[in-house]
Design an enzyme around this catalytic site. Structure first.
Site, PDB file in Angstrom:
ATOM      1  N   HIS A 135      46.936  19.312  50.805  1.00 11.89           N
ATOM      2  CA  HIS A 135      46.637  20.753  50.853  1.00 11.89           C
ATOM      3  C   HIS A 135      45.596  21.114  49.790  1.00 11.89           C
ATOM      4  O   HIS A 135      44.594  21.778  50.082  1.00 11.89           O
ATOM      5  CB  HIS A 135      47.926  21.547  50.630  1.00 11.89           C
ATOM      6  N   GLU A 136      45.838  20.679  48.551  1.00 12.66           N
ATOM      7  CA  GLU A 136      44.902  21.031  47.470  1.00 12.66           C
ATOM      8  C   GLU A 136      43.547  20.357  47.668  1.00 12.66           C
ATOM      9  O   GLU A 136      42.506  20.942  47.371  1.00 12.66           O
ATOM     10  CB  GLU A 136      45.502  20.678  46.104  1.00 12.66           C
ATOM     11  N   HIS A 190      41.527  22.491  49.862  1.00  8.06           N
ATOM     12  CA  HIS A 190      40.793  23.546  49.140  1.00  8.06           C
ATOM     13  C   HIS A 190      39.533  22.958  48.500  1.00  8.06           C
ATOM     14  O   HIS A 190      38.463  23.580  48.508  1.00  8.06           O
ATOM     15  CB  HIS A 190      41.664  24.145  48.036  1.00  8.06           C
ATOM     16  N   GLU A 228      44.297  30.408  52.506  1.00 11.76           N
ATOM     17  CA  GLU A 228      45.184  29.246  52.624  1.00 11.76           C
ATOM     18  C   GLU A 228      45.075  28.559  53.988  1.00 11.76           C
ATOM     19  O   GLU A 228      45.491  27.410  54.142  1.00 11.76           O
ATOM     20  CB  GLU A 228      46.641  29.660  52.386  1.00 11.76           C
ATOM     21  N   TYR A 262      50.293  33.540  52.573  1.00 12.90           N
ATOM     22  CA  TYR A 262      50.730  32.165  52.831  1.00 12.90           C
ATOM     23  C   TYR A 262      51.353  32.058  54.221  1.00 12.90           C
ATOM     24  O   TYR A 262      51.213  31.041  54.898  1.00 12.90           O
ATOM     25  CB  TYR A 262      51.744  31.712  51.779  1.00 12.90           C
TER      26      TYR A 262
END
Length: 719
Positions: A476-477, A480, A505, A654
């Site tokens: 997930h990070e 980003h 997100e 989110y």
């Protein structure tokens, strides 16, 4: 070693050589330059002569150049091991925030921007968006108020809110509490956790120091057999930052006052106006609908878990506590689904998992990642010192390139800072260090982006191993980070993840689906015992200890077995209603404190009691209030950095982003997640755009229609 053409990026990486003195001095220098540019504009240009080219472009170019240093000046407070440097970084951020508040409340500059807007020039879409957003920023920062006491009060509130935000996050970063436990009390907690804990001396001789950092906290809540220990840890963790309690209250009350000064009914109405949702009513309806759909499922899940609790602990009472959940959820997965999280983690050593993830991004998006090590670091460092291009010895740095098919050009720099240390940001996040943009000469400036995480440190017998939920977090990070890297906007203001909060997100959440795809899980996996003879010996030793001294069996398969993957995927939505209800608690609490009916109501609201009451009502799990601890037993809001750090009246994002992310995945990727054509289209139609156009337009163009909730509810089993 990387091919020669990939060892010489056209732009040097940033350096991290600041001192406590230089950080504050650099911030002051940047702000003086900016102030001079604004003063010159006002001195040289009359409103009648104001255009985009002579007002907005110089302001935007100053913003671009400033961001190259400003982000890093504020970044040190999250990662530096030097307390004085962290303090100076906080001070620099405070100075910059105060300046930005001043700048966006300058009536003389606003008159020029207003005049430029009213010219209604023919501009490219991104420049038009910049002009409209800049104009709206002035209005939303008090310039719609008459000059005088109201505007002065608004400015005072903005400055105080900035101070509160910095102090709140600093307290969280500096938090270093914990509890002393005997090894017996920590029975059940995996040895790779307990072996890394600090050992006590003197009155604490024989005890272990358990911190509230994630690599200690989560395994303890999942594995500690002693429910009283889990309760102690839960309660202490909820109270680990109680100096933030008054700061949170003050921020909530001030936000409400500021919104009412601007003519909004509350802070939520002010914040959501320029998001995709537009109104608090839309958000409340979405959260309320989701809660109604999930509540019965949550009750059923608790009944099943209670049955298990009663079987294993017949003397327990008839309540399901917050500190029960991670423990019995894990036991249920092991018993009913033969899911062993410790075994799965053995297949995901941190470094090989990262390599596998980068390979996925290379294939999907047409990228190449080249780790910069050894002499290449020194060669790239503007100072000639290899250590100067990272802020800590643990940090890895990569240069990122387009592959041949995408033109072979340079893309930017990616940094990974993966292990906990004192004073470091305690969660997992992506930080933009330098945005991309087009400079004043028309050349592209390339971005630099950092992942800051807190995974277990490697040991001599075992590398850092990721539980599956940590694999998802890392992916997930990294999502980003990739968004930050491949974005190509004209202005830094719209670069990468600089989108509205209820969309930001979605791109990363969509990529999480790859962590639930059998072929991708298999390709990411590599059993740690196959990495080195030392690790193989360590694995055999652990197996012998587990089997009571018997000789270890044959080495495990290199890749994670298909039956283990199948078991894992079967559990994706087990107890998912309770997981989603937990997210709903955060979202509904956020809306509750940000949309009071009157200012008097928010001033009188018992915030901690509201946080705990809502959690009990929404998740249907009991806390200390069930043991006559009262509703004020914990202060979870004081540890909730999101609500002070930009997600205020936005945590619902989110959940609403999941609607968009699931729709994108089901529509475009579900049947063939590694489809390169789809990956490239996603890169260029969604990620590259950043915030440079309306996010609904981005989504609609990618999907070929308006987004729908169907896939989201289908995925949750609620269709």
């Amino acid at each position: 070693m990387a091919p020669a053409h990939l060892r010489h990026p056209p732009q040097a990486p940033p350096t991290f050589t600041a001192t406590p003195q230089s950080v504050v001095a650099d911030a002051e220098r940047l702000l003086n330059t900016s102030r001079t540019i604004q003063d010159k504009l006002v001195g040289d240009i009359k409103p009648d002569d104001a255009t985009f080219a002579n007002v907005l472009r110089p302001l935007a170019q100053d913003e671009n150049v400033m961001a190259l240093e400003a982000h890093i000046l504020g970044f040190y407070q999250a990662v530096s091991t030097d307390q004085k440097l962290r303090d100076a970084s906080s001070k620099a951020e405070e100075l910059m925030d105060e300046f930005f508040i001043e700048a966006v409340m300058r009536e003389d500059v606003f008159k020029l921007v207003d005049a430029a807007l009213n010219k209604n020039e023919d501009l490219d879409p991104e420049s038009r968006r910049l002009l409209e957003k800049a104009h709206k920023d002035f209005v939303r920062n008090g310039l719609g108020l008459p000059a005088g006491p109201q505007r002065a009060r608004f400015k005072e509130i903005k400055k105080r809110l900035s101070q509160l935000s910095i102090e709140f996050q600093k307290n969280l970063n500096e938090e270093n509490g914990g509890i002393w436990f005997t090894p017996e009390e920590l029975d059940g907690v995996p040895e790779d956790v307990t072996s890394g804990l600090k050992r006590g001396e003197g009155e604490n001789a024989g005890k272990l120091w358990l911190t509230f950092k994630y690599p200690d906290l989560f395994p303890t809540m999942k594995y500690a057999k002693n429910s009283d220990v889990r309760k102690q840890v839960m309660v202490a963790n909820e109270n680990k930052c109680n100096q933030n309690v008054p700061l949170f209250r003050e921020a909530i009350v001030l936000r409400d006052e500021a919104a009412r000064l601007l003519g909004y009914p509350n802070h939520a109405a002010f914040r959501i106006e320029d998001k995709m949702a537009k109104t608090p009513e839309t958000v409340d309806t979405f959260l309320g609908d989701l809660r109604a759909r999930l509540t019965d499922g949550g009750k059923q899940e608790i009944q099943t878990l209670m049955k298990l609790k009663k079987e294993l602990d017949p003397n327990s009472d008839d309540r399901y506590y917050l500190w029960d959940h991670r423990y019995y959820d894990r036991l249920m997965l092991e018993r009913d689904f033969q899911l062993d999280h410790q075994l799965i983690a053995e297949y995901f050593p941190l470094q090989t998992t990262i390599q596998g993830m980068l390979k996925i991004f290379e294939e999907l998006f047409g990228l190449e990642f080249v780790e910069i090590v050894g002499e290449d670091r020194a060669a790239l460092a503007p100072t000639g010192q290899a250590d100067d291009i990272v802020w800590h010895e643990d940090v890895q740095v990569f240069s990122v390139w387009n592959d041949e098919g995408e033109g072979s050009g340079f893309v930017g720099y990616l940094y990974l800072d993966l292990f906990p240390r004192e004073g470091k940001y305690g969660h997992a996040a992506n930080f933009n260090l330098q945005p991309g943009f087009i400079d004043a000469e028309g050349n592209r400036r390339f971005p630099a982006t950092a992942l800051v995480c807190n995974f277990t440190k490697p040991g001599p017998k075992k590398p850092s191993l990721l539980k599956h939920d940590e694999v998802v977090t890392l992916f997930h990070e990294l999502g980003h980070g990739i968004h930050d890297l491949v974005s190509r906007t004209t202005y830094s203001r719209f670069h990468g993840t600089s989108t509205v909060r209820d969309f930001v997100e979605a791109p990363s959440q969509m990529l999480e689906n790859w962590c639930w795809t059998p072929s991708q899980l298999r390709s990411l996996s590599r059993h740690y015992s196959t990495l080195s003879p030392e690790y193989l010996a360590g694995w055999q030793e652990a197996q012998q200890a587990r089997s009571g001294g018997k000789t270890a069996t044959a080495p495990p398969s290199e890749r994670i077995p298909d039956d283990v993957i199948a078991n894992l995927i079967r559990t994706k939505h087990v107890n998912d209603a309770l997981f989603q209800l937990r997210q709903l608690h955060f979202g509904i609490f956020d809306m509750t404190v940000h949309e009071p009916k009157s200012h008097a109501e928010i001033e009188a609201l018992p915030i901690s009691a509201t946080y705990n009451r809502l959690r009990q009502e929404i998740t249907q799990m009991d806390g200390m209030e069930a043991l006559s601890g009262g509703q004020e037993w914990g202060h979870g809001e004081a540890t909730f950095g999101h609500l002070i750090g930009g997600y205020d009246a936005g945590y619902y994002g989110y959940l609403s982003s999941q609607v968009y992310s699931t729709d994108m995945f089901y529509t475009v990727f579900k049947d063939d997640p590694m489809n390169k054509a789809a990956g490239r289209r996603y890169r260029y139609q969604v990620l590259e755009k950043g915030g440079s156009q309306d996010e609904m337009k981005t989504l609609t163009e990618f999907l070929g229609r308006e987004p729908q909730t169907t896939a989201f509810y289908k995925e949750l089993g609620l269709a």
